[in-house]
Design a protein around this motif. Sequence first.
Motif, PDB file in Angstrom:
ATOM      1  N   THR A  26     -62.982 -31.225  16.112  1.00 35.84           N
ATOM      2  CA  THR A  26     -62.103 -30.084  16.383  1.00 35.84           C
ATOM      3  C   THR A  26     -60.628 -30.481  16.243  1.00 35.84           C
ATOM      4  OG1 THR A  26     -63.750 -29.183  17.894  1.00 35.84           O
ATOM      5  CG2 THR A  26     -61.512 -28.312  18.074  1.00 35.84           C
ATOM      6  N   VAL A  27     -60.253 -31.628  16.768  1.00 35.26           N
ATOM      7  CA  VAL A  27     -58.864 -32.094  16.685  1.00 35.26           C
ATOM      8  C   VAL A  27     -58.472 -32.344  15.231  1.00 35.26           C
ATOM      9  CG1 VAL A  27     -57.325 -34.028  17.243  1.00 35.26           C
ATOM     10  CG2 VAL A  27     -58.769 -33.024  19.014  1.00 35.26           C
ATOM     11  N   ILE A  28     -59.336 -32.974  14.461  1.00 36.19           N
ATOM     12  CA  ILE A  28     -59.042 -33.255  13.049  1.00 36.19           C
ATOM     13  C   ILE A  28     -58.898 -31.955  12.261  1.00 36.19           C
ATOM     14  CG2 ILE A  28     -59.989 -34.241  10.926  1.00 36.19           C
ATOM     15  CD1 ILE A  28     -61.151 -36.495  12.699  1.00 36.19           C
ATOM     16  N   ALA A  30     -58.056 -29.008  13.405  1.00 41.38           N
ATOM     17  CA  ALA A  30     -56.836 -28.332  13.849  1.00 41.38           C
ATOM     18  C   ALA A  30     -55.605 -28.968  13.204  1.00 41.38           C
ATOM     19  CB  ALA A  30     -56.723 -28.384  15.370  1.00 41.38           C
ATOM     20  N   ALA A  31     -55.598 -30.290  13.069  1.00 44.65           N
ATOM     21  CA  ALA A  31     -54.457 -30.974  12.448  1.00 44.65           C
ATOM     22  C   ALA A  31     -54.340 -30.618  10.969  1.00 44.65           C
ATOM     23  CB  ALA A  31     -54.596 -32.474  12.619  1.00 44.65           C
ATOM     24  N   VAL A  32     -55.453 -30.590  10.251  1.00 46.60           N
ATOM     25  CA  VAL A  32     -55.431 -30.264   8.821  1.00 46.60           C
ATOM     26  C   VAL A  32     -55.001 -28.818   8.606  1.00 46.60           C
ATOM     27  CG1 VAL A  32     -56.888 -29.957   6.783  1.00 46.60           C
ATOM     28  CG2 VAL A  32     -57.104 -32.024   8.159  1.00 46.60           C
ATOM     29  N   GLY A  34     -53.313 -26.901  10.683  1.00 46.20           N
ATOM     30  CA  GLY A  34     -51.924 -26.767  11.131  1.00 46.20           C
ATOM     31  C   GLY A  34     -50.933 -27.265  10.104  1.00 46.20           C
ATOM     32  N   THR A  35     -51.268 -28.329   9.402  1.00 42.98           N
ATOM     33  CA  THR A  35     -50.389 -28.874   8.367  1.00 42.98           C
ATOM     34  C   THR A  35     -50.143 -27.857   7.266  1.00 42.98           C
ATOM     35  OG1 THR A  35     -51.131 -31.125   8.797  1.00 42.98           O
ATOM     36  CG2 THR A  35     -50.135 -30.717   6.665  1.00 42.98           C
TER      37      THR A  35
END
Length: 158
Positions: A26-28, A30-32, A34-35
């Motif tokens: 989930t964190v990975i 969200a980071a992709v 969001g970028t």
Amino acid sequence: MNFKQLLAEDDAVSPVIGVILMVAITVILAAVIGTFVLGLGDQVGDTAPQASFSFDYQDASGSPDNLTVTHDSGTAIDSENVKLTASTNFDFITSGTPDGTMNSSKSFADMGVSDDVTAGTSVQVGNNTFNSATFRIVWTSESGSNSATLQKWSGPDA
């Protein structure tokens, strides 16, 4: 203490590992996402090229100075994206003759470089005194959102 029973009881291990993996995924994600939502993904390809330029200054006392700028090594750069800017006006010199358009900034394309600026490509400018001038080679990305000074030269009195 019964070691067989201790080793056989692994009920809590699988759910804990499963939760940790789900949180990491989930964190990975969200980071992709969001970028790209914030537009940072578009700038990944807009990094400045690595290139080295040299400057050959010819002080012509009593007449206009000449400065030859040569791409020595590094990345090939689109001639539309690289400019020579100066603290004073200058003319592009072709076959020893000034082009008659005094400016303080010209792209390499404006100075006759039709393709990429590669190692060995050079331009000559002059028709002014450059003793106290500063010249910069400035690269600008295709989108115009990024720029960088690739090389700087200052005259002997600057």
